[in-house]
Each structure stands twice: as structure tokens, then as C-alpha cells.
Design an enzyme around this catalytic site. Structure first.
Site: not given
Lengths: 489, 497
Positions: A188-189, A192-193, A210, A244
Site C-alpha cells: 500500500g502507501n 498507512v505503512g 511493499e 506501484c
């Protein structure tokens, strides 16, 4: 107990029974997963079409073909990967057995993304199953129809206690994160990571992230520009730019900018016809919120062509921006949409400097027929992955580790890397209770003589292979001589 | 190769001089760290650490530092932990030297790009994995093995990164020694030793490094949370309660020698020592008797007089250990506790599972013994606890060893001995649940590098590549699927993309 807590508790209990450990079981589950993709193509396609407007062929090419290959590879290799891995011994451990034993971690949490829902959610699941873990799968709630199909279909094919599917939005994810896992795998981004990594850190849970970033694409003036632009256009506009590792922006010298724009325009026409809106092979933006976000990025840049959009249909035409400045809005965040900014730069040096000023991206692309340019770009920049003269395809080589570095993520997967990432590699030293004489030198009371022996045994690092063979030969010669003497005379 | 690094700056000289005169060195505050981090980053971005020559020179300098100052290290560790010379030389200095020498002889190989298997479509391309440096890393050591746990990761980090090193504040003399010596051996812009308190560490981690290494018995979570704020990857090696199973079939004399040595060296302050024994009822009496004899043999009738016996690191931990003792089990072998010297004599106790000593980590030369009736009970007991750093098993029966290994989980496993598996260069030293990431040899190098996947294609053979472009046609898809199955039969999977 909440629904999420229950799912995790059941998965842990199922893991503790030990049934996910035997190789036959793992292979059986993987074979079942394979059947899911061969038998249920239609349902999967329909859902993806509703979510992302991807045609059936497009869906197969980008999601299921890759997964089927990965499953086949894993089934074939899992025995080799799960076997004990011997390591080199030193003088002190000559008579012992020394190896690394891959073991399952326990319960793994896999949080998927919406852009390639099956590919990025199931690929880590394959690794988790192969390593003998239990896994809680949380598909992205943004791709509504696919999440529902996953929730319905996965329990039909693979063990529903060991691999539960938990659907939900932010509150459900937060509840999941409060539970304790043995590894968390997130695609994800970065925002949020960070939240996920922090939640994991409280339980000391390792994570694989990732994430994304702005993947630069440098076009050297010495290269076949038409082929380069075709590959870049393919990489950029597939899935409407929502990849991505899509080339986020292009760096090239001003002298070739017009040619690049021309060629990209030509490729877009070849791929998606004059009217991409009516073309079945061109996708849509996932939802209106993202569409608005992407359109806002256009504000302070010059559109070379494209720019049309239809909010009600979540459609944005393939767009190219020219003469973009580094301060432009479109250069401040990952685009994740069908806008291709072109920044003119003076040459390779300026390009490298510009790239190094930003965060480390997930992928870096360079198009050139000059090896020197490629090597310089590779050695003087850092990124998760590096690809020369093409886009995206390094994702499909399962012997290459796929992952980010710095802000684009940590950890990697694909093929054997998935297996290793979701296993614990446990060091094992099997000794015997004999040869205590050698051990005596380490026991107190300590004397200088014992210290001398310790130094000898630990530090002597000669090539045991060659010397060992010589010594063995010498010993055999002596033995042979003695034997000869005894029996012949 | 470099002859020697440039001399430290005048302020460092001054500080070094003050330390030699016996005055304590100042603690490095987080603000100072910002500056050091900036300098290290500039040095890294200038590309200083990238050449093989530079890296080899730094590694050789580490070896020289340990050889030339062996006496200083023995002295410093003697004052901090009353560590006997033997233990310092073997466990602190020789292990690091081993790592450094291993890295020196393998560095060239590790730095080479690795070719990987290609699939059908990439047969004409180059597929490589390149190990890249990460940038500036932060290494925080612990007080049990202060030199080993600072310098072994440093050897891995020298794989082309710059580093800030923070030895534990508890081992005051060792920390000061490293602070003093490192500038004379390693590059002054790339490597800095700081003296930070354990409470300041999370703040320093938040300054943003490219990798963070932390080892200690506690505090791991705070560091991991701080690292999460900046998406910094973390390697943690924490403590745990390492179980040690003694079977009824084993050579008691040898077993006891190995266990005693492992448990009581460094006065029991070790991450990898066996924390408690699960002893089969049949051999319990003999084991205890043998342990008593062995202790006598190693440390004499009064361990306080023995030069081979260490001391507890500080009063805080001394009191914690003392308190646990008085409320647990039965003392079988003991002696007088001396606060002034932070000396706890070797003690064995017979405990029950619920005793306080089994609820917390043990920081001293105390060996609890629990009895079990068979292997099943031992395995069940071990699995009820958190996954430990190590699991040990003593038996002559290979089936018992196998069972213990496959039915438990831990960072590492060793049968019929202790600790050695964590010192070997070829085996990864790591925890599971009490840690993440691993160290030693090639694993250190990989921990502090990024393995970048590189695919180098050409622009020829567009006639094959065209299959993947829109407009998507069923015909093309069938062709690709067929090619995939072809490739699957041979190796890997194919994507003619």
C-alpha cells in the site's frame, strides 16, 4: 470477542495443531489454490471488471497468469526450500552437524491492495502456505466486488481455519492490528505503512512493506525512441496508471521532448484507439475520490495532450504533460494515475542528481543503447528494483527479489524470497557428548595455556579443503604402509 | 589501501586527553547526534565508503585496534564486569576478529553482482541482484557482551555504510574505551561512537537512519516503535528464557561441565546462556551433585576468590536478582551475597513453575532446576512460554534431540552444548518473537545492504514483446499461456511481457 479476534484465535489454534507443517499438506493446499484460478476465471473476471474496468484478457495477463506460474514454481520447489541448509564448519565443529532449518513463523497477516487485488494479496499467501504458516488475509475494501469474491471463494478451496479471509475497512483493520501476529505483510502507501509498522512494533512483529514512490524513467537521447516510448506507454497506462511500479515521470533532454510526446501519443492510439473511453482495454480510476485527487495534480502544468475526464464514469484520458517543473503539484506525490509528466533535464548528471534528491523509489527505469549510461544510472542511484530498456517486467522474474528500500518499503518477495521472508531460518548445531578434551580449554580455572589453545582453534581459518585432503592423504598413506607391513611381512 | 585515517579533530583530542587523565567523558546529547548524523550522511553521499579498498581498510583497522589494545579491553571489561581475561579475549575480541577476517576474505565475493536464473523471455537479458549500501546505520550494543555486540554488527555495517555506534551506558569503561579508540582507527567522518543513555535512544532513532540495530534484554519495543515513525528497518536481538532439557540418557559429567560453563561465565549475564534446566526425574539427584562438584572444580570453594568469576554489572540489576532469589525455590548451592562488590555467588535452586524466578528474565549466576517426567512434558512446558532465543537439549538419544528440535521454536537450537551456535560465523544469530533480523558473516552483510533487482533488456526482439500490448486479443493470450506452460515444465514461469 470481536470477529477479527476470533478469526486470529482460530487460525492460531489451527496452526498449533501442527497440520500446516507437513509438506504434503502445504502442496495440497497450493494445488487447491491452483484449481481456484482454473475453475473460477469467470467470477474473478466479472468482479475485476466491475471494480477496475479491466477486460478479461487484461485481467488474466496481469493477475492470474502470474499467480498460476508462482504456484507451479512453489509446488515444485517447496521440498528443496524447506530442507535443512548445511553451512560451512570450522575447526571446532568438524565432527558436528551444522545447518539452518527453515521453520514456519506462525500466524501471518496479509493486507492486500486494490490495484492488482489478486496478484498482491495471493502472492504473499502462496509464500505463507509454502512456509507452513497460517495466514489471515485482509483484502482491500476499496475493490468491493473482488473482496467479496475472495471472501466467498477462498474458504471453498483452502482450509478456512488456517487461512481465514477477513473483510472490512479501517476499524476492522485496526482491530486486526491489535492482535498479535508473527509477521505482517502489507502492500500500500507509506502513510498507512508507518501506522502498520508502529502497531507491529508494539508486539515486536517483523513486517514486510511493499510501498510506493515516484519511479523515475530516464530516456537517453541515444536510444530507439519509438520502442522506448511504446514500452513506457504500456507501463504507464496499463491499469490506468494505478501500478506501484509504473513509470511515474519521465526525465529527458529538451531536444527529444517533442519526439517523445509524439511517440507516446502514437502508442496510445495503437493501444487504445482514438477514443480510449470506448476501448474495452483501457481501465478506469478506482473511485471518484482518487479521480479528483489526480485531476487536481494537473493544475499548474502544461498538458501536451489528453486531460479529458468524466467524473461519473471515473474516466481520465491518457495524458502527457510537458515542460514540467520540479515544484509542480504533479511532482509532489506519487501520481498513481494516467498522467505522464515530462521533465526536461540537461543530461545524465542532472538526471541522477534530481533522482537522488528524492526518496528512494520502488523502481527505476532507464532507456538507452549505451551501456555506460545504464551502468552509471544503476551504480549512482538507489531503488527497490532497476530495469533498463523496459518497464514493469522485472516483477515477473521470480528469481529476482521484489521489494523496496527506504521509503519504498522493506523486505522482498517472489519465488524463494517469499518462502524465506515468511519463514524463520533457525540455526542448529548438533553436537555429541564426546571429545570433551577439546572443550576443556574453555573451562575455568583459566590459564594462559588454555587461552593459547583457544586462539589456535578459533582463529585458524585455513582452507580446510585443500589441507584436509592433504592430511587425509598422508594419514591414508601411513595406514596403508602400516597395513602393508603387517600383512605382507 | 589507506595507511591510517586522518587524526581526530582538536575537540576529540581534548576529550580523549581528559579521559586519559581519569575524568569522565560527557554523554552525547541527541542534539549532537543530529550533527554527527549529518556529517556521516555527507560522507556517505560523497561515495567514500563504496570502494572495496576503503571497506577492507576499515575492517583491517578493526582487527588492528583489537590486537593492539587487547590489554586495554581486558582492563576495561575487568572493571565493568570483573570479566576474567580469558572470557574477554575469547568472547569479546576473538569473535569480533573472526567476523572481521571472514568479512575481509569474502568481501569481494559478496560485493559481486549475483546472476539469477532467467526465464524464457529473459534469456537474452541480464538478470542480476546487486548489493547496495543503505546509508547511515545506528548500532546500539548491550552490556552483557559490550564489545562483541557493538563490533560484530559494525563489521557487517562496514559493508559500505557509515555508522553511529552507541555502546551500552552501563559498561562505562568499555564505552569510554571505544569512544577513545575508534577515531584513531576508523574514518572519522563515516564512523562515530556516541555515549547515549538508554532513555535517549528512541529519540536518536527518530532522527532517521537507514537501518537500526539494537540488542538488549528489554526496551526492544520502544526502539521498534521509534523506528516505525520513519519507516526504518530494524534488526533486534533481545533476551528470553532459554530452556535446557537434560535427558535421562546422557553423560552427566560432560553435560554438567558444559552447562556450568555456559550458565556461570560472565556471572550469568549472557543472552544465550541456558536460563533454566528441565531435568528428567531419574537423573535429578545426580545432576545436582555433579553441578556442585563442577562448580567447585571451576571456581574453587569460594567463587569470590576466583579470578575466573565475574560480577553483576550494576546495583539495580544486582538488587533485582537478589530479590528474585529470596522468593524462589530452595537454594542448593549458595554463599554470601556481597553488595559492595555486586557479587552473587553461584546458586542453584529447585523451583516450581510459578516462582518469581520463572516469571522474569534472570540476570545473574542463578540456575533454576525444574523436574519433568518425560520429553513430552518438557516440550509442552517450553511451548507454553514465549519463543526463546535458544533451546538446548542434552541426550545421547538422537530421537529425543530430533523431537525437541522439531516440536519447539526458537532463534537457534543446539544439542549437547550451549552458546557455540551463536558464535559461529556461518550460522545466522537471530531471535524469533524476541527479535527480528540476523547477524554473523554473510547475514550481517545482507542485513546492512539492499539487494537491488536489476533487469537489463535490449530494444531488439520487439516482435516478441508486441504480444503483450493492447488491443488485447485472445489469440495473444493463448500464445502466452502456452509459452508459460512450456516454461513451467523446464524452470520458473514465463511472462512474455
Amino acid at each position: 470477542m470481536s470477529r477479527e479476534q476470533q478469526a486470529v484465535a482460530r487460525a492460531r489454534k489451527a496452526f498449533e495443531t501442527g497440520r500446516s507443517k507437513p509438506l504434503e499438506y502445504r502442496i495440497h493446499q497450493l494445488q487447491n489454490l491452483q484449481r481456484l484460478f482454473t475453475e473460477r476465471q469467470k467470477e474473478i473476471s466479472d468482479a475485476i471488471n466491475k471494480d477496475l474496468n479491466r477486460s478479461e484478457v487484461g485481467m488474466q495477463m496481469f493477475e492470474t497468469l502470474g499467480l498460476e506460474g508462482e504456484i507451479a514454481l512453489t509446488i515444485k520447489k517447496v521440498k528443496e526450500w524447506a530442507a535443512p541448509r548445511p553451512v560451512e564448519k570450522n575447526l571446532m565443529t568438524l565432527s558436528d552437524t551444522v545447518y539452518i532449518q527453515p521453520e514456519p513463523l506462525g500466524v501471518v497477516l496479509i493486507i492486500g491492495a486494490w490495484n492488482y487485488p489478486w496478484a498482491v494479496t495471493i502472492q504473499p499467501l502462496i509464500g505463507a502456505i509454502a512456509a507452513g504458516n497460517a495466514a489471515v488475509v485482509k483484502p482491500s475494501e476499496v475493490c468491493i466486488h473482488t473482496a467479496k469474491v475472495m471472501e466467498e471463494l477462498l474458504p471453498v478451496y483452502i482450509d478456512k481455519e488456517l487461512y481465514p479471509v477477513v473483510c472490512g475497512g479501517v476499524p476492522e483493520t485496526q482491530e486486526l492490528l491489535r492482535q498479535r501476529f508473527d509477521h505482517i505483510f502489507y502492500t500500500g502507501n507509506s502513510m498507512v505503512g508507518k501506522v502498520i509498522m508502529e502497531a507491529a512494533a508494539k508486539h515486536l512483529t517483523p513486517v514486510t512493506l511493499e510501498l510506493g514512490g515516484k519511479s523515475p524513467c530516464y530516456i537517453d537521447k541515444n536510444c530507439d525512441i519509438s520502442i522506448a516510448c511504446r514500452r513506457i506507454a504500456w507501463g504507464k497506462y496499463t491499469n490506468c496508471g494505478q501500478t506501484c511500479i509504473a513509470p511515474d515521470y519521465v526525465l529527458c533532454e529538451p531536444s527529444i521532448q517533442d519526439r517523445v510526446i509524439e511517440e507516446v501519443k502514437k502508442s496510445i492510439k495503437e493501444f487504445y484507439t482514438d477514443n480510449p473511453k470506448t476501448c474495452t482495454d483501457y481501465g478506469r480510476i478506482i473511485n471518484q475520490r482518487h479521480l479528483k485527487r489526480i485531476m487536481a495534480l494537473l493544475e499548474d502544468s502544461t498538458v501536451a495532450f489528453g486531460g479529458e475526464n468524466d467524473e461519473s464514469n471515473c474516466y481520465i484520458a491518457p495524458t502527457v504533460l510537458r515542460d514540467v517543473k520540479p515544484e509542480a503539484k504533479v511532482m509532489q506525490e506519487e501520481i498513481f494515475g494516467p498522467l505522464l509528466p515530462i521533465l526536461p533535464v540537461g543530461g545524465l548528471d542532472e538526471a541522477i542528481k534530481f533522482i537522488n534528491k528524492g526518496e528512494k523509489p520502488l523502481a527505476l527505469y532507464v532507456f538507452s543503447s549505451d551501456d555506460k549510461v545504464i551502468n552509471r544510472m544503476r551504480d549512482e542511484t538507489s531503488s527497490g528494483g532497476f530495469l533498463a530498456n523496459d518497464c514493469l517486467v522485472h516483477f515477473s522474474v521470480s528469481s529476482l527479489p521484489f521489494g523496496g528500500v527506504g521509503n519504498s518499503g522493506m523486505g522482498c518477495y517472489h519465488g524463494k524470497f517469499s518462502f524465506d521472508q515468511l519463514s524463520h531460518l533457525r540455526s542448529c548445531l548438533i553436537k555429541k557428548l564426546k571429545m570433551e578434551g577439546v572443550n576443556n580449554m574453555r573451562y575455568p580455572p583459566h590459564t594462559p595455556k588454555k587461552l593459547g589453545w583457544a586462539r589456535f582453534f578459533i582463529l585458524k581459518n585455513f582452507d580446510l579443503g585443500w589441507v584436509g585432503r592433504m592430511v587425509l592423504l598422508a594419514v591414508l598413506a601411513v595406514v596403508a604402509a602400516v597395513a602393508l607391513q603387517k600383512y605382507l611381512f | 589501501t589507506m595507511s591510517s585515517p586522518p587524526s581526530p579533530s582538536p575537540s576529540r583530542w581534548f576529550k580523549a586527553l581528559r579521559t586519559r587523565l581519569g575524568e569522565p567523558c560527557f554523554k552525547t546529547c541527541p542534539v549532537e547526534c543530529v550533527d554527527l548524523l549529518r556529517r556521516a550522511r555527507i560522507a556517505f553521499q560523497a561515495g567514500r565508503t563504496l570502494t572495496e579498498g576503503f571497506r577492507l581498510a576499515q575492517l583491517e583497522a578493526v582487527v588492528r585496534m583489537l590486537e593492539e589494545h587487547e590489554c586495554d579491553f581486558v582492563d576495561a571489561l575487568g572493571r565493568d564486569l570483573h570479566k576474567p581475561r580469558f572470557e574477554t579475549v575469547v568472547f569479546e575480541l576473538i569473535t569480533v576478529k573472526n567476523e572481521a577476517l571472514h568479512a575481509i576474505s569474502n568481501l569481494k565475493k559478496w560485493m559481486q553482482p549475483q546472476s539469477v536464473e532467467k526465464n524464457l523471455s529473459t534469456t537474452l537479458d541480464e538478470c542480476l541482484v546487486i548489493s547496495e549500501p543503505l546509508g547511515v546505520v545506528f548500532i546500539m550494543g548491550n552490556w552483557c557482551s559490550p564489545v562483541q555486540m557493538c563490533l560484530v554488527p559494525l563489521v557487517g555495517a562496514i559493508a559500505a555504510n557509515c555508522a553511529l555506534i552507541s555502546p551500552s551506558e552501563y559498561t562505562v569503561h568499555t564505552a569510554e574505551l571505544l569512544y577513545r579508540l575508534v577515531p584513531f582507527y576508523l574514518d572519522n567522518e563515516c564512523f562515530h561512537v556516541i555515549q547515549a543513555g538508554v532513555n535517549d535512544l528512541p529519540e536518536i532513532v527518530e532522527l532517521k537512519f537507514d537501518h537500526v540495530f539494537f540488542t538488549n534484554r528489554e526496551e526492544g519495543s520502544r526502539i521498534a516503535v521509534a523506528a516505525a515513525q520513519t519507516l526504518t528497518p530494524v534488526t533486534l536481538i533481545l533476551g528470553g528464557k532459554n530452556p535446557c532439557y537434560v535427558d535421562q540418557h546422557c553423560d552427566i559429567a560432560t553435560t554438567v561441565q558444559r552447562i556450568t560453563w555456559a550458565r556461570f561465565h560472565n556471572a550469568g549475564q549472557s543472552l544465550t546462556a541456558p536460563s533454566y534446566i528441565l531435568c528428567h526425574t531419574d537423573v535429578k539427584a545426580r545432576l545436582v551433585q555433579a553441578l556442585k562438584c563442577c562448580l567447585m572444580q571451576f571456581y574453587g570453594p569460594d567463587p569470590r576468590e576466583s579470578r575466573s568469576f565475574g560480577r553483576i554489572i550494576n546495583l539495580n540489576i544486582f538488587h533485582r536478582t537478589k530479590d528474585m532469589l529470596w522468593r524462589s525455590g530452595k537454594v542448593v548451592v549458595g554463599g554470601k551475597v556481597t553488595e559492595a562488590e555486586k557479587y552473587i555467588p553461584t546458586v542453584l535452586t529447585e523451583v516450581a513453575e510459578s516462582d518469581p524466578i520463572m516469571q522474569q528474565d534472570i540476570f545473574g549466576p542463578v540456575l533454576p532446576i525444574l523436574t519433568v517426567n518425560d520429553v513430552e512434558e518438557a516440550i509442552a512446558f517450553i511451548n507454553k512460554q514465549e519463543k526463546p532465543l535458544c533451546v538446548y537439549a542434552y541426550s545421547t538419544n538422537t530421537k529425543v534431540i530430533s523431537r525437541l528440535m522439531s516440536e519447539t521454536s526458537s532463534g537457534s537450537f543446539c544439542s549437547n552444548d550451549c552458546i557455540l551456535q551463536s558464535l559461529m560465523v556461518a550460522l545466522p544469530f537471530s531471535g524469533v518473537a524476541c527479535g527480528m533480523g540476523s547477524l554473523h558473516g554473510r547475514y550481517s552483510f545482507d542485513t546492512f545492504s539492499h539487494r537491488k533487482a536489476c533487469l537489463l533488456r535490449g530494444t531488439r526482439f520487439e516482435c516478441v514483446t508486441y504480444l503483450r500490448y493492447p488491443p488485447y486479443e485472445d489469440r495473444n493470450l493463448s500464445l502466452m499461456t502456452w509459452a508459460c506452460t512450456l516454461s513451467q515444465k523446464s524452470q520458473g514461469w514465463c511472462q512474455i511481457m
